[in-house]
Scaffold this active site. Structure first.
Site, PDB file in Angstrom:
ATOM      1  N   GLU A 118      37.338 -25.684 -32.168  1.00 37.07           N
ATOM      2  CA  GLU A 118      37.115 -27.006 -31.144  1.00 37.07           C
ATOM      3  C   GLU A 118      38.291 -27.826 -31.371  1.00 37.07           C
ATOM      4  OE1 GLU A 118      32.946 -28.099 -31.473  1.00 37.07           O
ATOM      5  OE2 GLU A 118      32.764 -27.789 -29.464  1.00 37.07           O
TER       6      GLU A 118
ATOM      7  N   CYS B 277      31.258 -30.004 -26.090  1.00 32.70           N
ATOM      8  CA  CYS B 277      31.166 -28.802 -26.370  1.00 32.70           C
ATOM      9  C   CYS B 277      31.639 -27.673 -25.442  1.00 32.70           C
ATOM     10  CB  CYS B 277      29.959 -28.718 -27.157  1.00 32.70           C
ATOM     11  SG  CYS B 277      28.385 -28.898 -26.237  1.00 32.70           S
TER      12      CYS B 277
ATOM     13  N   GLU C 102      22.106 -26.477 -30.192  1.00 36.52           N
ATOM     14  CA  GLU C 102      22.972 -26.414 -29.306  1.00 36.52           C
ATOM     15  C   GLU C 102      24.471 -26.825 -30.460  1.00 36.52           C
ATOM     16  OE1 GLU C 102      26.017 -26.978 -27.449  1.00 36.52           O
ATOM     17  OE2 GLU C 102      24.931 -28.777 -26.415  1.00 36.52           O
TER      18      GLU C 102
ATOM     19  N   LYS D 141      16.850 -38.615 -34.310  1.00 37.14           N
ATOM     20  CA  LYS D 141      17.819 -39.019 -35.342  1.00 37.14           C
ATOM     21  C   LYS D 141      19.401 -39.169 -34.790  1.00 37.14           C
ATOM     22  CE  LYS D 141      20.824 -38.339 -38.020  1.00 37.14           C
ATOM     23  NZ  LYS D 141      22.280 -39.075 -37.865  1.00 37.14           N
TER      24      LYS D 141
HETATM   25  P1  ADP Z   1      29.833 -33.689 -34.541  1.00 36.76           P
HETATM   26  O1  ADP Z   1      30.890 -33.035 -35.010  1.00 36.76           O
HETATM   27  O2  ADP Z   1      29.849 -33.956 -33.079  1.00 36.76           O
HETATM   28  O3  ADP Z   1      30.034 -35.407 -35.293  1.00 36.76           O
HETATM   29  P2  ADP Z   1      27.732 -33.272 -36.601  1.00 36.76           P
HETATM   30  O4  ADP Z   1      27.427 -31.807 -36.388  1.00 36.76           O
HETATM   31  O5  ADP Z   1      28.686 -33.782 -37.704  1.00 36.76           O
HETATM   32  O6  ADP Z   1      28.575 -33.366 -35.309  1.00 36.76           O
HETATM   33  O7  ADP Z   1      26.645 -34.465 -36.260  1.00 36.76           O
HETATM   34  C1  ADP Z   1      25.624 -34.391 -35.180  1.00 36.76           C
HETATM   35  C2  ADP Z   1      24.540 -35.116 -35.868  1.00 36.76           C
HETATM   36  O8  ADP Z   1      23.897 -34.110 -37.016  1.00 36.76           O
HETATM   37  C3  ADP Z   1      24.635 -36.465 -36.160  1.00 36.76           C
HETATM   38  O9  ADP Z   1      23.351 -37.112 -35.751  1.00 36.76           O
HETATM   39  C4  ADP Z   1      24.740 -36.313 -37.485  1.00 36.76           C
HETATM   40  O10 ADP Z   1      24.373 -37.720 -38.090  1.00 36.76           O
HETATM   41  C5  ADP Z   1      23.794 -35.353 -38.023  1.00 36.76           C
HETATM   42  N1  ADP Z   1      24.149 -34.801 -39.286  1.00 36.76           N
HETATM   43  C6  ADP Z   1      25.378 -34.539 -40.036  1.00 36.76           C
HETATM   44  N2  ADP Z   1      25.296 -34.214 -41.173  1.00 36.76           N
HETATM   45  C7  ADP Z   1      23.961 -33.948 -41.107  1.00 36.76           C
HETATM   46  C8  ADP Z   1      23.142 -33.034 -42.149  1.00 36.76           C
HETATM   47  N3  ADP Z   1      23.667 -32.462 -43.197  1.00 36.76           N
HETATM   48  N4  ADP Z   1      21.871 -33.107 -41.873  1.00 36.76           N
HETATM   49  C9  ADP Z   1      21.236 -33.498 -40.926  1.00 36.76           C
HETATM   50  N5  ADP Z   1      21.963 -34.102 -40.074  1.00 36.76           N
HETATM   51  C10 ADP Z   1      23.249 -34.009 -40.189  1.00 36.76           C
END
Ligand code: ADP
Length: 486
Positions: free
Chosen positions: A390, A293, A259, A183
């Site tokens: 961050e 990160c 991670e 995903k």
């Molecule tokens: P960043 O701050 O790098 O955008 P996120 O943690 O928001 O990181 O997103 C990292 C990944 O997790 C992306 O693929 C995002 O679509 C997915 N994501 C965000 N929210 C959720 C959730 N509630 N459940 C599953 N995946 C999620």
């Protein structure tokens, strides 16, 4: 400026990949991928529903036993072909990454080489998984330990390394004998879909790698994590989302590799080679325009060299060519979206109101796209939010220190613990300080630690588990112990 490179978007895969078939998603309105340098739409990709996510689990589950039984050498050779195909198309991937993520081409090229290397490394590791047999202490039997593939794995990746975060998970999963569902981040799905297409070409059988892009990450991933056929979650992203996913994973007590965020201290002692420390700071801060990160988030410089270091860092930062990542002249691209620019500005304003001084930058750029000027702040005071969170942008906060114990204490005063950087020409001091830093990784006289051959990962709220190296493949395996008597 010279002409920016581009790719033929009409030739790129934009559908879901489920069970070897590319198909539309049932989740409604397609996902538009925005070019962060121009704010225009590059392409649209499929939007998966919960049912699509479960269909991907069906597909991964249907071929799980066959893939686990495929000889390790054969799995390794497929990964090796994937490495070769990726290197042969490295420029295409680099331009695609530069366009959808925004990073400058030199960074994008670096990412492609790094991403491909995970395929080569795990092609080699596929045939090196060994167990052991030891006599029991009682002498009555033998303890036999073997490693078995853990099973269907859900891989959730972020937008900052759209190729490497996918290959860092797919490589070891496939080498271990696991099937998977990727995903990717909504911001950068095109690179992930192109990687999946390349894996098909390399000979990965249908259903072994599935990709679902979706606007409803929480619902779709949540449903997959509650499906009893899924056994593993590997996530790279924010600590905030990581906490949500750990809760989701708790229903089935899934094995999790996480991670998460970082808040890397970068410590320069008075005896450091200043040029090496400056070069290291530029890499640790500016790789990916600060959107990593591992980015140096707090730069602690000894009083004796503080003014010189601040001045020279500001000079290097102010000379960076900022522009469209896909333009060959650019050294620093845009941030991923406007929210990221707003957050960086808020952190800079907060630090300044706490007494920090702007040496260079400190503002967004007045042009289309999500650009922020490379920035150096000096005398950033305790209490400024940017020392706690961050930054994820091209901003280097400098903090003065004069005592080894004091700087170690400050470096460790964070919930995060991914990576730390230390510059000193006294090796004994370097190792002594490294031992006391609460982080999963240390760059000692180096501003870059990432390497597919090394275990990448953090302690504290920076995560669980390690990716890369010999450790990475074991994240997709379970130890099976047999008490053996004959
Ligand atoms: P960043 O701050 O790098 O955008 P996120 O943690 O928001 O990181 O997103 C990292 C990944 O997790 C992306 O693929 C995002 O679509 C997915 N994501 C965000 N929210 C959720 C959730 N509630 N459940 C599953 N995946 C999620």
């Amino acid at each position: 400026m010279s002409q920016a490179h581009s790719v033929d978007f009409s030739a790129l895969p934009t559908d879901l990949l489920i069970g070897g078939t590319w198909r539309k998603g049932n989740g409604g309105e397609a996902i538009e991928v925005i070019d962060p340098a121009s704010e225009t739409v590059l392409a649209s990709v499929a939007n998966a529903s919960i049912e699509d996510g479960i269909a991907a689990v069906d597909a991964a589950s249907a071929v799980a036993a066959a893939w686990a039984a495929t000889p390790p050498r054969q799995r390794g050779e497929i990964l090796r072909r994937a490495y070769e195909l990726m290197m042969a198309r490295s420029e295409h991937f680099a331009v695609l990454i530069a366009l959808e993520n925004g990073k400058a081409l030199p960074d994008a090229r670096g990412e492609v080489a790094y991403a491909a290397e995970f395929f080569r490394w795990y092609a080699e590791e596929a045939v090196r998984v060994s167990g052991d047999i030891t006599p029991s202490p009682s002498g009555n039997y033998r303890i036999m330990v073997q490693y078995q593939p853990i099973g269907v794995s859900v891989l959730v990746t972020p937008w900052n390394f759209p190729a490497a975060m996918a290959t860092r998970k797919i490589g070891p999963a496939l080498a271990a004998g696991c099937t998977c569902i990727l995903k990717p981040a909504t911001e950068t799905p095109l690179t992930a879909l192109a990687v999946a297409q390349l894996l098909e070409e390399a000979g990965v059988p249908p259903g072994v790698v599935n990709v679902v892009t979706t606007r409803s990450a929480g619902k779709v991933v949540g449903a997959m994590l509650r499906d009893p056929r899924v056994r593993k979650l590997s996530f790279t992203g924010s600590t905030e989302v990581g906490r949500i996913l750990l809760r989701e994973a708790s229903h089935q007590v899934l094995n999790c590799s996480m991670e998460l965020g970082g808040n890397a201290p970068f410590i320069v002692f008075e005896d450091a080679d200043i040029d090496a420390a400056l070069a290291g700071a530029m890499i640790a801060k500016m790789r990916n325009g600060g959107e990593a990160c591992t980015a140096a988030n707090r730069i602690y410089v000894h009083s004796a060299i503080y003014d010189r270091f601040a001045e020279q860092l500001a000079e290097r930062m102010s000379q960076l060519v900022v522009g469209n990542g896909a333009d060959p002249d650019s050294q620093c691209g845009p941030l991923i979206n406007m929210a990221a620019v707003d957050k960086v500005q808020e952190l800079v304003d907060g630090a300044v109101s706490h007494g920090a001084k702007i040496v260079t930058g400190g503002h967004r750029l007045n042009r289309p796209g999500f650009f922020y000027a490379p920035t150096v702040l000096r005398d950033v005071q305790k209490g400024a939010k940017m020392l706690e969170e961050e930054i994820f942008g091209p901003v280097a906060p400098l903090v003065r220190f004069s005592d080894e114990d004091e700087v170690i204490e400050a470096a460790n005063a964070t919930e995060y613990g991914l990576v730390s950087y230390v510059f000193t020409s006294d090796l004994a001091r370097g190792l002594r300080v490294s031992d006391r830093l609460e982080s999963g990784m240390v760059g000692l006289n180096r501003g870059l630690v990432s390497d597919p051959a090394a275990p990448f990962g953090g302690v504290k709220a920076s995560g669980l588990g390690r990716e890369g190296g010999q450790h990475g493949i074991l994240e997709y395996m379970e130890a099976k112990y047999t008490a053996l008597a004959w």
